[in-house]
Motif scaffolding. Structure first.
Motif, PDB file in Angstrom:
ATOM      1  N   THR A  19     -26.488  -1.242   3.966  1.00 34.68           N
ATOM      2  CA  THR A  19     -25.716  -1.242   3.816  1.00 34.68           C
ATOM      3  C   THR A  19     -25.236  -1.960   3.186  1.00 34.68           C
ATOM      4  OG1 THR A  19     -25.118  -1.476   6.373  1.00 34.68           O
ATOM      5  CG2 THR A  19     -25.018   0.554   5.870  1.00 34.68           C
ATOM      6  N   THR A  20     -24.577  -2.400   2.196  1.00 34.12           N
ATOM      7  CA  THR A  20     -23.982  -3.237   1.891  1.00 34.12           C
ATOM      8  C   THR A  20     -22.427  -3.572   1.837  1.00 34.12           C
ATOM      9  OG1 THR A  20     -22.916  -2.705  -0.113  1.00 34.12           O
ATOM     10  CG2 THR A  20     -25.046  -3.173  -0.255  1.00 34.12           C
ATOM     11  N   PRO A  21     -21.596  -4.795   2.117  1.00 31.40           N
ATOM     12  CA  PRO A  21     -20.176  -4.980   2.868  1.00 31.40           C
ATOM     13  C   PRO A  21     -19.538  -4.141   1.225  1.00 31.40           C
ATOM     14  CG  PRO A  21     -21.582  -6.508   2.694  1.00 31.40           C
ATOM     15  CD  PRO A  21     -22.702  -5.561   2.833  1.00 31.40           C
ATOM     16  N   LYS A  22     -18.178  -3.531   2.166  1.00 32.43           N
ATOM     17  CA  LYS A  22     -17.508  -3.863   1.512  1.00 32.43           C
ATOM     18  C   LYS A  22     -16.465  -5.129   1.233  1.00 32.43           C
ATOM     19  CE  LYS A  22     -16.598   0.643   2.792  1.00 32.43           C
ATOM     20  NZ  LYS A  22     -15.255   1.910   2.763  1.00 32.43           N
ATOM     21  N   SER A  23     -16.059  -5.842   0.002  1.00 24.54           N
ATOM     22  CA  SER A  23     -15.400  -6.533  -0.974  1.00 24.54           C
ATOM     23  C   SER A  23     -14.103  -6.934   0.144  1.00 24.54           C
ATOM     24  CB  SER A  23     -15.012  -6.651  -1.994  1.00 24.54           C
ATOM     25  OG  SER A  23     -14.298  -5.860  -2.787  1.00 24.54           O
ATOM     26  N   PRO A  24     -13.411  -7.578   0.000  1.00 25.70           N
ATOM     27  CA  PRO A  24     -12.280  -7.278   0.379  1.00 25.70           C
ATOM     28  C   PRO A  24     -11.272  -6.375  -0.264  1.00 25.70           C
ATOM     29  CG  PRO A  24     -12.510  -9.879   0.096  1.00 25.70           C
ATOM     30  CD  PRO A  24     -13.853  -8.521  -0.145  1.00 25.70           C
ATOM     31  N   SER A  25     -11.253  -6.222  -1.498  1.00 29.31           N
ATOM     32  CA  SER A  25     -10.274  -5.658  -2.345  1.00 29.31           C
ATOM     33  C   SER A  25     -10.596  -4.222  -2.174  1.00 29.31           C
ATOM     34  CB  SER A  25     -10.457  -5.753  -4.156  1.00 29.31           C
ATOM     35  OG  SER A  25     -11.921  -5.785  -3.909  1.00 29.31           O
ATOM     36  N   GLU A  26     -11.525  -3.921  -2.269  1.00 28.32           N
ATOM     37  CA  GLU A  26     -12.552  -2.070  -1.849  1.00 28.32           C
ATOM     38  C   GLU A  26     -11.260  -2.002   0.141  1.00 28.32           C
ATOM     39  OE1 GLU A  26     -17.034  -1.403  -3.098  1.00 28.32           O
ATOM     40  OE2 GLU A  26     -16.411  -3.384  -1.324  1.00 28.32           O
ATOM     41  N   VAL A  27     -11.682  -3.247   1.072  1.00 31.07           N
ATOM     42  CA  VAL A  27     -11.232  -2.563   2.166  1.00 31.07           C
ATOM     43  C   VAL A  27      -9.773  -2.297   1.982  1.00 31.07           C
ATOM     44  CG1 VAL A  27     -10.781  -3.047   4.502  1.00 31.07           C
ATOM     45  CG2 VAL A  27     -13.013  -3.616   3.140  1.00 31.07           C
ATOM     46  N   TYR A  28      -8.465  -3.254   1.110  1.00 30.29           N
ATOM     47  CA  TYR A  28      -7.259  -3.309   0.638  1.00 30.29           C
ATOM     48  C   TYR A  28      -7.116  -1.942   0.322  1.00 30.29           C
ATOM     49  CZ  TYR A  28      -2.959  -4.833  -0.966  1.00 30.29           C
ATOM     50  OH  TYR A  28      -1.707  -5.106  -1.088  1.00 30.29           O
ATOM     51  N   ASP A  29      -7.626  -1.592  -1.253  1.00 35.51           N
ATOM     52  CA  ASP A  29      -7.321  -1.469  -1.813  1.00 35.51           C
ATOM     53  C   ASP A  29      -7.866   0.523  -1.128  1.00 35.51           C
ATOM     54  OD1 ASP A  29      -7.522  -2.196  -4.267  1.00 35.51           O
ATOM     55  OD2 ASP A  29      -9.015  -1.703  -5.128  1.00 35.51           O
ATOM     56  N   GLU A  30      -9.041   0.326   0.088  1.00 38.50           N
ATOM     57  CA  GLU A  30      -9.420   2.116   0.578  1.00 38.50           C
ATOM     58  C   GLU A  30      -7.806   2.484   1.742  1.00 38.50           C
ATOM     59  OE1 GLU A  30     -12.195   2.139   4.569  1.00 38.50           O
ATOM     60  OE2 GLU A  30     -12.825   2.967   3.025  1.00 38.50           O
ATOM     61  N   TYR A  31      -6.845   1.360   1.975  1.00 41.07           N
ATOM     62  CA  TYR A  31      -6.410   1.059   3.542  1.00 41.07           C
ATOM     63  C   TYR A  31      -5.209   1.425   2.485  1.00 41.07           C
ATOM     64  CZ  TYR A  31      -2.830  -0.871   6.385  1.00 41.07           C
ATOM     65  OH  TYR A  31      -1.396  -0.789   7.599  1.00 41.07           O
ATOM     66  N   ASN A  32      -4.611   1.411   1.596  1.00 41.83           N
ATOM     67  CA  ASN A  32      -3.789   1.669   0.724  1.00 41.83           C
ATOM     68  C   ASN A  32      -3.864   2.882   0.528  1.00 41.83           C
ATOM     69  OD1 ASN A  32      -1.847  -1.233   0.905  1.00 41.83           O
ATOM     70  ND2 ASN A  32      -2.822  -1.658  -0.912  1.00 41.83           N
ATOM     71  N   ALA A  33      -4.663   2.950  -0.133  1.00 46.01           N
ATOM     72  CA  ALA A  33      -5.069   4.904  -0.479  1.00 46.01           C
ATOM     73  C   ALA A  33      -4.682   5.326   0.868  1.00 46.01           C
ATOM     74  CB  ALA A  33      -6.156   5.205  -1.225  1.00 46.01           C
ATOM     75  N   LYS A  34      -4.917   5.305   1.704  1.00 50.21           N
ATOM     76  CA  LYS A  34      -5.181   5.901   3.601  1.00 50.21           C
ATOM     77  C   LYS A  34      -3.199   5.829   3.576  1.00 50.21           C
ATOM     78  CE  LYS A  34      -8.960   5.511   5.196  1.00 50.21           C
ATOM     79  NZ  LYS A  34     -10.178   5.528   6.336  1.00 50.21           N
ATOM     80  N   VAL A  35      -3.177   5.061   3.336  1.00 55.96           N
ATOM     81  CA  VAL A  35      -0.942   4.504   4.203  1.00 55.96           C
ATOM     82  C   VAL A  35      -0.596   5.410   2.900  1.00 55.96           C
ATOM     83  CG1 VAL A  35       0.821   2.750   3.827  1.00 55.96           C
ATOM     84  CG2 VAL A  35      -1.838   2.197   4.179  1.00 55.96           C
ATOM     85  N   GLN A  36      -1.082   5.309   1.489  1.00 58.86           N
ATOM     86  CA  GLN A  36      -0.293   6.700   0.441  1.00 58.86           C
ATOM     87  C   GLN A  36      -0.478   7.798   0.816  1.00 58.86           C
ATOM     88  OE1 GLN A  36      -0.526   5.353  -2.337  1.00 58.86           O
ATOM     89  NE2 GLN A  36       0.007   3.550  -2.653  1.00 58.86           N
ATOM     90  N   GLN A  37      -0.898   8.618   1.770  1.00 58.86           N
ATOM     91  CA  GLN A  37      -2.058   9.653   2.433  1.00 58.86           C
ATOM     92  C   GLN A  37      -0.926  10.248   3.831  1.00 58.86           C
ATOM     93  OE1 GLN A  37      -5.955   9.985   2.122  1.00 58.86           O
ATOM     94  NE2 GLN A  37      -6.626  10.092  -0.240  1.00 58.86           N
ATOM     95  N   GLY A  38      -0.813   8.931   4.062  1.00 62.64           N
ATOM     96  CA  GLY A  38       0.045   8.880   5.669  1.00 62.64           C
ATOM     97  C   GLY A  38      -1.064   9.249   6.227  1.00 62.64           C
ATOM     98  N   MET A  39      -1.598   7.642   6.987  1.00 60.31           N
ATOM     99  CA  MET A  39      -2.742   7.828   8.354  1.00 60.31           C
ATOM    100  C   MET A  39      -2.191   7.983   9.108  1.00 60.31           C
ATOM    101  SD  MET A  39      -4.623   4.490   7.875  1.00 60.31           S
ATOM    102  CE  MET A  39      -4.234   3.172   7.145  1.00 60.31           C
ATOM    103  N   SER A  40      -3.229   8.687  10.653  1.00 62.97           N
ATOM    104  CA  SER A  40      -2.245   7.970  12.163  1.00 62.97           C
ATOM    105  C   SER A  40      -2.498   7.028  11.941  1.00 62.97           C
ATOM    106  CB  SER A  40      -3.346   8.968  12.657  1.00 62.97           C
ATOM    107  OG  SER A  40      -4.534   8.498  12.897  1.00 62.97           O
ATOM    108  N   TYR A  41      -1.646   6.832  13.802  1.00 62.82           N
ATOM    109  CA  TYR A  41      -2.080   5.556  14.167  1.00 62.82           C
ATOM    110  C   TYR A  41      -3.158   5.187  14.727  1.00 62.82           C
ATOM    111  CZ  TYR A  41      -1.265   1.519  17.172  1.00 62.82           C
ATOM    112  OH  TYR A  41      -1.537   0.486  17.669  1.00 62.82           O
ATOM    113  N   GLN A  42      -3.905   5.793  14.926  1.00 60.36           N
ATOM    114  CA  GLN A  42      -5.435   5.572  15.560  1.00 60.36           C
ATOM    115  C   GLN A  42      -6.023   5.930  14.521  1.00 60.36           C
ATOM    116  OE1 GLN A  42      -6.848   5.491  18.420  1.00 60.36           O
ATOM    117  NE2 GLN A  42      -4.743   6.137  19.166  1.00 60.36           N
ATOM    118  N   GLU A  43      -5.973   6.241  13.414  1.00 61.66           N
ATOM    119  CA  GLU A  43      -6.976   5.467  11.868  1.00 61.66           C
ATOM    120  C   GLU A  43      -6.432   4.185  11.300  1.00 61.66           C
ATOM    121  OE1 GLU A  43      -7.536   9.134   8.787  1.00 61.66           O
ATOM    122  OE2 GLU A  43      -5.351   8.892   9.853  1.00 61.66           O
TER     123      GLU A  43
END
Length: 63
Positions: A19-43
């Motif tokens: 598996t290829t590790p995600k770049s920091p910008s990919e992780v940041y984009d994924e996190y921001n998308a989840k925040v905008q969708q309303g993720m739970s504290y556990q996520e």
């Protein structure tokens, strides 16, 4: 039978290594998308280090 016992852990390690590790910008984009969708504290907690989790949780009001 004995070969299959040894081959299973080796094959799992090979798959994990492929598996290829995600770049920091990919992780940041994924996190921001989840925040905008309303993720739970556990996520959200999955993105924190253990030290940061302890710091955040220590600031929760005591119930």
């Amino acid at each position: 039978m004995m070969k299959s016992i040894f081959l299973l852990p080796i094959s799992v390690l090979v798959l994990i290594g492929c598996t290829t590790p995600k770049s920091p910008s990919e992780v940041y984009d994924e996190y921001n998308a989840k925040v905008q969708q309303g993720m739970s504290y556990q996520e959200d907690k999955a993105y924190y280090t253990q030290r940061k989790q302890a710091d955040v949780e220590s600031k929760f009001p005591q119930l």
